[in-house]
Design an enzyme around this catalytic site. Structure first.
Site, PDB file in Angstrom:
ATOM      1  CG  ASP A   1      -4.655 -13.720   7.256  1.00 34.59           C
ATOM      2  OD1 ASP A   1      -4.382 -12.999   6.275  1.00 34.59           O
ATOM      3  OD2 ASP A   1      -5.781 -14.234   7.400  1.00 34.59           O
TER       4      ASP A   1
ATOM      5  CE1 TYR B   1       0.857 -12.335   0.175  1.00 35.62           C
ATOM      6  CE2 TYR B   1       2.800 -13.573   0.817  1.00 35.62           C
ATOM      7  CZ  TYR B   1       2.215 -12.395   0.420  1.00 35.62           C
ATOM      8  OH  TYR B   1       2.987 -11.261   0.282  1.00 35.62           O
TER       9      TYR B   1
ATOM     10  CG  PHE C   1       4.065  -8.285   3.742  1.00 37.69           C
ATOM     11  CD1 PHE C   1       2.937  -7.893   3.046  1.00 37.69           C
ATOM     12  CD2 PHE C   1       4.241  -7.807   5.036  1.00 37.69           C
ATOM     13  CE1 PHE C   1       1.997  -7.039   3.610  1.00 37.69           C
ATOM     14  CE2 PHE C   1       3.318  -6.941   5.612  1.00 37.69           C
ATOM     15  CZ  PHE C   1       2.195  -6.561   4.894  1.00 37.69           C
TER      16      PHE C   1
ATOM     17  CG  HIS D   1      -2.285  -3.775   3.086  1.00 41.47           C
ATOM     18  ND1 HIS D   1      -2.055  -4.531   1.956  1.00 41.47           N
ATOM     19  CD2 HIS D   1      -2.066  -4.594   4.144  1.00 41.47           C
ATOM     20  CE1 HIS D   1      -1.715  -5.759   2.311  1.00 41.47           C
ATOM     21  NE2 HIS D   1      -1.711  -5.817   3.646  1.00 41.47           N
TER      22      HIS D   1
END
Length: 258
Positions: free
Chosen positions: A89, A91, A102, A211
């Site tokens: 989701d 930041y 990202f 990740h």
């Protein structure tokens, strides 16, 4: 636009026709992928989701700003999607979320995820951008899709469950894409979409890695060759590669391998 929105704008038109017209235009512009996702707007879950987000914004800060919630869809039209990069989701910090998984605006300090993405690109033989704005990738066919499109300030994952029906609808639409698409899944959360059984990975490409923000797995992420694998799959599927070997500095810079 939902029936509820039409009714609200109609009531507003009696008091301020100009503002009502502006709101109607804004609501239309916010709808992602016209003709692809149109059926979703009339569904109960989506009406409830919009009401929930409105209430959340009244209670406190929610990211990204309203006009950026569907930025990934506007910058990467359905027919141009080549790669889907899945994030969790936005930041949950001020001035970072911009509607692209990202990505952060130019001039913003790179979050841990992006720092490791840059390191992985370097280790993989590619030259990373000079900033954290991935708009250029989006414009070249990389759908930077978060599983949740909004987040409350400081509460990572706070809206994920609410967005799941919409995210599933998006993935189902991508599964029906006329051309094969490469899905890049970083981390356990992104990999869970395989359990949803909405993507035919026999037809579409799949690249998996830890990740980029997972502290113990960062070395594995950096050595996973995500970018080379994605480019190789695109070539196998008959598409042009989408990750750069040369430096680029502007948001709209080309993303093709040189």
């Amino acid at each position: 636009m939902s029936n509820t929105d039409h009714e609200a704008i109609a009531l507003l038109a009696d008091a301020d026709p100009e503002e009502a017209e502006g709101l109607a235009a804004l609501a239309t512009s916010q709808q992602p992928w016209p003709s692809v996702l149109d059926d979703e707007w009339a569904k109960d879950y989506y009406r409830d989701l919009r009401q929930f987000i409105r209430e959340e914004r009244r209670r406190g800060e929610v990211y990204p700003p309203l006009h950026d919630v569907f930025a990934a869809f506007h910058l990467t039209p359905y027919e141009r999607v080549k790669v889907v990069l899945i994030g969790q989701d936005p930041y949950p910090n001020p001035d970072e979320a911009m509607g692209l998984a990202f990505s952060v605006p130019v001039g913003t300090k790179l979050p841990t995820s992006l720092r490791n993405i840059h390191l992985a690109m370097t280790q993989d033989g590619y030259e990373p951008p000079e900033h954290g704005d991935l708009t250029g990738w989006a414009k070249q066919g990389v759908l930077l899709l978060n599983l949740g499109l909004t987040v409350p300030k400081g509460q990572a994952g706070g809206h994920l469950r609410r967005w799941r029906p919409f995210t599933k609808a998006v993935l189902q639409a991508l599964n029906s894409h006329p051309e094969p698409v490469v899905f890049v899944l970083w981390g356990a959360r992104a990999r869970k979409i395989k359990r949803w059984d909405v993507i035919d990975f026999g037809r579409h490409g799949l690249v998996e890695a830890p990740h980029p923000a997972a502290r113990k797995e960062q070395p594995d992420f950096r050595s996973a060759k995500t970018f080379a694998k994605a480019n190789d799959l695109l070539v196998e599927l008959g598409e042009a590669p989408q990750v750069p070997r040369r430096s680029y500095t502007g948001c709209g810079s080309r993303l093709r391998v040189a």
